[in-house]
Design a protein around this motif. Structure first.
Motif, PDB file in Angstrom:
ATOM      1  N   HIS A 154      -4.042   6.405  -1.801  1.00 20.89           N
ATOM      2  CA  HIS A 154      -3.344   5.516  -1.107  1.00 20.89           C
ATOM      3  C   HIS A 154      -3.100   4.333  -1.923  1.00 20.89           C
ATOM      4  CE1 HIS A 154      -7.415   4.491  -2.308  1.00 20.89           C
ATOM      5  NE2 HIS A 154      -7.407   3.297  -1.862  1.00 20.89           N
ATOM      6  N   LYS A 155      -3.181   4.384  -3.338  1.00 24.57           N
ATOM      7  CA  LYS A 155      -2.532   3.235  -4.200  1.00 24.57           C
ATOM      8  C   LYS A 155      -1.666   3.525  -4.930  1.00 24.57           C
ATOM      9  CE  LYS A 155      -7.236   1.769  -5.230  1.00 24.57           C
ATOM     10  NZ  LYS A 155      -7.203   0.437  -4.785  1.00 24.57           N
ATOM     11  N   GLY A 210     -10.663   3.772  -0.094  1.00 22.99           N
ATOM     12  CA  GLY A 210      -9.833   3.066   0.548  1.00 22.99           C
ATOM     13  C   GLY A 210      -9.126   3.680   1.589  1.00 22.99           C
ATOM     14  N   ASN A 211      -8.215   2.778   2.213  1.00 21.90           N
ATOM     15  CA  ASN A 211      -7.558   3.197   3.474  1.00 21.90           C
ATOM     16  C   ASN A 211      -6.105   2.587   3.293  1.00 21.90           C
ATOM     17  OD1 ASN A 211      -6.704   4.030   6.100  1.00 21.90           O
ATOM     18  ND2 ASN A 211      -7.756   2.070   6.825  1.00 21.90           N
ATOM     19  N   SER A 212      -5.047   3.424   3.705  1.00 25.50           N
ATOM     20  CA  SER A 212      -3.627   2.756   3.581  1.00 25.50           C
ATOM     21  C   SER A 212      -3.229   2.912   5.041  1.00 25.50           C
ATOM     22  CB  SER A 212      -2.641   3.803   2.868  1.00 25.50           C
ATOM     23  OG  SER A 212      -2.703   3.087   1.414  1.00 25.50           O
ATOM     24  N   ALA A 213      -3.811   3.709   5.947  1.00 22.93           N
ATOM     25  CA  ALA A 213      -3.291   3.915   7.440  1.00 22.93           C
ATOM     26  C   ALA A 213      -3.944   2.719   8.385  1.00 22.93           C
ATOM     27  CB  ALA A 213      -3.829   5.116   7.972  1.00 22.93           C
ATOM     28  N   SER A 229     -17.861  -0.653   7.570  1.00 20.59           N
ATOM     29  CA  SER A 229     -16.670  -0.681   7.159  1.00 20.59           C
ATOM     30  C   SER A 229     -15.656  -0.725   8.138  1.00 20.59           C
ATOM     31  CB  SER A 229     -16.306   0.884   6.458  1.00 20.59           C
ATOM     32  OG  SER A 229     -15.231   1.119   5.826  1.00 20.59           O
ATOM     33  N   SER A 230     -14.286  -0.745   8.020  1.00 21.64           N
ATOM     34  CA  SER A 230     -13.382  -1.133   9.162  1.00 21.64           C
ATOM     35  C   SER A 230     -13.173   0.185   9.933  1.00 21.64           C
ATOM     36  CB  SER A 230     -11.814  -1.212   8.638  1.00 21.64           C
ATOM     37  OG  SER A 230     -11.189  -0.124   7.709  1.00 21.64           O
ATOM     38  N   HIS A 231     -12.923  -0.019  11.296  1.00 19.90           N
ATOM     39  CA  HIS A 231     -12.929   1.155  12.405  1.00 19.90           C
ATOM     40  C   HIS A 231     -11.557   2.054  11.950  1.00 19.90           C
ATOM     41  CE1 HIS A 231      -9.615  -1.714  13.356  1.00 19.90           C
ATOM     42  NE2 HIS A 231      -9.008  -0.675  14.238  1.00 19.90           N
ATOM     43  N   ASP A 232     -10.525   1.514  11.340  1.00 18.49           N
ATOM     44  CA  ASP A 232      -9.301   2.573  10.930  1.00 18.49           C
ATOM     45  C   ASP A 232      -9.685   3.469   9.855  1.00 18.49           C
ATOM     46  OD1 ASP A 232      -9.358   0.220   9.238  1.00 18.49           O
ATOM     47  OD2 ASP A 232      -7.261  -0.297   9.757  1.00 18.49           O
ATOM     48  N   PHE A 233     -10.570   2.933   8.762  1.00 19.36           N
ATOM     49  CA  PHE A 233     -11.049   3.644   7.763  1.00 19.36           C
ATOM     50  C   PHE A 233     -11.849   4.750   8.277  1.00 19.36           C
ATOM     51  CE2 PHE A 233     -14.974   4.937   5.684  1.00 19.36           C
ATOM     52  CZ  PHE A 233     -14.504   5.388   4.427  1.00 19.36           C
ATOM     53  N   TRP A 234     -12.904   4.725   9.063  1.00 18.68           N
ATOM     54  CA  TRP A 234     -13.685   5.744   9.818  1.00 18.68           C
ATOM     55  C   TRP A 234     -12.662   6.803  10.547  1.00 18.68           C
ATOM     56  CZ3 TRP A 234     -17.877   7.472   7.691  1.00 18.68           C
ATOM     57  CH2 TRP A 234     -18.818   8.152   8.724  1.00 18.68           C
ATOM     58  N   LEU A 235     -11.715   6.312  11.360  1.00 19.00           N
ATOM     59  CA  LEU A 235     -11.058   7.166  12.350  1.00 19.00           C
ATOM     60  C   LEU A 235     -10.282   7.927  11.474  1.00 19.00           C
ATOM     61  CD1 LEU A 235     -10.010   4.295  15.014  1.00 19.00           C
ATOM     62  CD2 LEU A 235     -11.596   6.475  15.517  1.00 19.00           C
ATOM     63  N   GLY A 236      -9.586   7.343  10.403  1.00 22.77           N
ATOM     64  CA  GLY A 236      -8.723   8.181   9.512  1.00 22.77           C
ATOM     65  C   GLY A 236      -9.427   9.313   8.785  1.00 22.77           C
ATOM     66  N   PHE A 237     -10.689   8.865   8.282  1.00 26.01           N
ATOM     67  CA  PHE A 237     -11.570   9.847   7.513  1.00 26.01           C
ATOM     68  C   PHE A 237     -11.887  11.057   8.637  1.00 26.01           C
ATOM     69  CE2 PHE A 237     -16.223  10.896   6.641  1.00 26.01           C
ATOM     70  CZ  PHE A 237     -15.999  11.688   5.700  1.00 26.01           C
ATOM     71  N   VAL A 238     -12.156  10.985   9.690  1.00 25.45           N
ATOM     72  CA  VAL A 238     -12.585  11.880  10.668  1.00 25.45           C
ATOM     73  C   VAL A 238     -11.665  12.829  11.107  1.00 25.45           C
ATOM     74  CG1 VAL A 238     -13.468  12.468  13.031  1.00 25.45           C
ATOM     75  CG2 VAL A 238     -14.632  10.776  11.629  1.00 25.45           C
ATOM     76  N   ALA A 239     -10.060  12.065  11.189  1.00 22.05           N
ATOM     77  CA  ALA A 239      -9.053  13.034  11.481  1.00 22.05           C
ATOM     78  C   ALA A 239      -8.600  13.834  10.215  1.00 22.05           C
ATOM     79  CB  ALA A 239      -7.803  11.881  11.442  1.00 22.05           C
ATOM     80  N   THR A 240      -9.201  13.573   9.114  1.00 18.05           N
ATOM     81  CA  THR A 240      -8.931  14.519   7.855  1.00 18.05           C
ATOM     82  C   THR A 240     -10.007  15.818   7.921  1.00 18.05           C
ATOM     83  OG1 THR A 240     -10.391  13.631   6.341  1.00 18.05           O
ATOM     84  CG2 THR A 240      -8.251  12.964   6.257  1.00 18.05           C
ATOM     85  N   ARG A 256       0.973  -1.101  -0.051  1.00 21.83           N
ATOM     86  CA  ARG A 256      -0.273   0.030  -0.006  1.00 21.83           C
ATOM     87  C   ARG A 256       0.712   1.466  -0.119  1.00 21.83           C
ATOM     88  NH1 ARG A 256      -3.823  -1.573   5.133  1.00 21.83           N
ATOM     89  NH2 ARG A 256      -4.429  -3.705   4.569  1.00 21.83           N
ATOM     90  N   ARG A 257       0.308   2.173  -0.376  1.00 16.82           N
ATOM     91  CA  ARG A 257       1.271   3.576  -0.548  1.00 16.82           C
ATOM     92  C   ARG A 257       1.012   4.290   0.697  1.00 16.82           C
ATOM     93  NH1 ARG A 257       0.206   9.034  -2.324  1.00 16.82           N
ATOM     94  NH2 ARG A 257       2.431   9.919  -2.721  1.00 16.82           N
TER      95      ARG A 257
END
Length: 323
Positions: A303-304, A163-166, A188-199, A149-150
């Motif tokens: 992320h790709k 998608g999510n790379s973090a 969706s995965s927890h890390d996807f949603w947490l990363g999205f909110v962080a932006t 992943r990038r």
């Protein structure tokens, strides 16, 4: 198992408390090794919150033995299965630290992981590091997750469109961001949603250091490989029907639009247009979806690992499908 005296944490009043939040389910094969790696962290001010989702193996017994030995371990033992995302959400709610470090039940953390992430988070809302892949038996596979992943820093809500790379197992999260993300998005995965909110505000920074051994095996909830590891071994994956994937994609995009703050007017407008384009496969909606991906491809596909031609080809594909 031999019971030792309670182990006291040192005086750490000047250091922020880090809550390691682990969601477990039938993890008896690897969980002791992961717990030992967390207990062996050089960072001294840690609480460990473990939420078990009604395991039917020996996971709860192992956890109870560890909780008797270490006073900074707190268990949430449940007897009704709610699924991985909601189980992780329970752990976040129960935690008290100003920083939260999600943990898988089957990885191995290197001793400096939390120390380095705490030092690196600075003004970002999330920081994450790289991982090296290991087999089910703990043997190195000669590959970093960043080669698949990038990995980079993320600051646009569009970075999480498809998608999510973090990865969550490599994250350190500021508490206010985790609380803002609740409730987590179930589809969706927890890390996807947490990363999205962080932006929405201070974004995500990347620490280009390996601090996790990321175990690959046939029971991974999420793994690095779609089908095979470096040895050629095939992994089983839960396969969803095309209809379910498309329904989840519609729910995800609409949830992103609704969650995006009104002050991010441009992004909210883009997400609204994307959400509308995901609702059906009419010619107009297909065209609009493809055009939106073309226009914002550098952010959406950040992320790709793709060159310009492959990014354009990916955008063309969105005329026929949704991701």
């Amino acid at each position: 198992m031999e019971i030792h005296q309670l182990e006291q944490r040192p005086n750490t009043e000047t250091l922020p408390l880090v809550s390691v939040v682990m969601a477990t389910y039938n993890g008896s094969r690897y969980i002791a090794q992961q717990l030992e790696s967390i207990l062996g962290q050089t960072y001294p001010n840690i609480e460990i919150i473990i939420s078990d989702d009604a395991s039917v193996d020996h996971t709860q017994e192992i956890l109870q033995n560890y909780a008797k030995r270490y006073e900074n371990i707190r268990l949430l033992l449940h007897y009704e299965n709610v699924g991985y995302v909601k189980n992780f959400e329970r752990g976040i709610i129960a935690s008290t630290g100003s920083l939260i470090a999600p943990s898988d039940q089957d990885d191995i953390w290197k001793p400096e992981k939390i120390t380095r992430l705490v030092s690196a988070i600075n003004t970002s809302d999330i920081v994450y590091c790289d991982s090296e892949l290991i087999s089910a038996e703990g043997e190195p596979l000669g590959l970093r997750l960043s080669q698949i992943r990038r990995f980079t820093s993320f600051s646009s809500v569009l970075n999480f469109t498809v998608g999510n790379s973090a990865p969550g197992h490599a994250m350190l999260i500021k508490r206010q961001v985790a609380e803002k993300a609740l409730p987590l998005l179930a589809c969706s995965s927890h890390d996807f949603w947490l990363g999205f909110v962080a932006t929405f505000s201070n974004g995500i920074s990347y620490l280009d250091e390996v601090h996790v051994q990321y175990r690959q095996h046939e029971n991974n909830v999420c793994g690095a490989f779609n089908s095979k590891d470096k040895t050629g071994k095939k992994f089983k994956r839960m396969k969803q029907s095309r209809q379910i994937r498309q329904a989840n994609a519609r729910i995800r995009i609409n949830a992103m639009y609704e969650k995006c703050p009104a002050e991010l007017q441009e992004y909210k407008k883009i997400l609204r247009n994307l959400s509308e384009s995901y609702q059906s496969f009419s010619f107009l909606r297909n065209w609009n979806r493809m055009l939106l991906f073309f226009t914002y491809r550098e952010q959406i596909l950040a992320h790709k690992h793709r060159n310009t031609f492959r990014k354009l080809a990916y955008c063309c594909k969105l005329f026929f499908t949704i991701q």
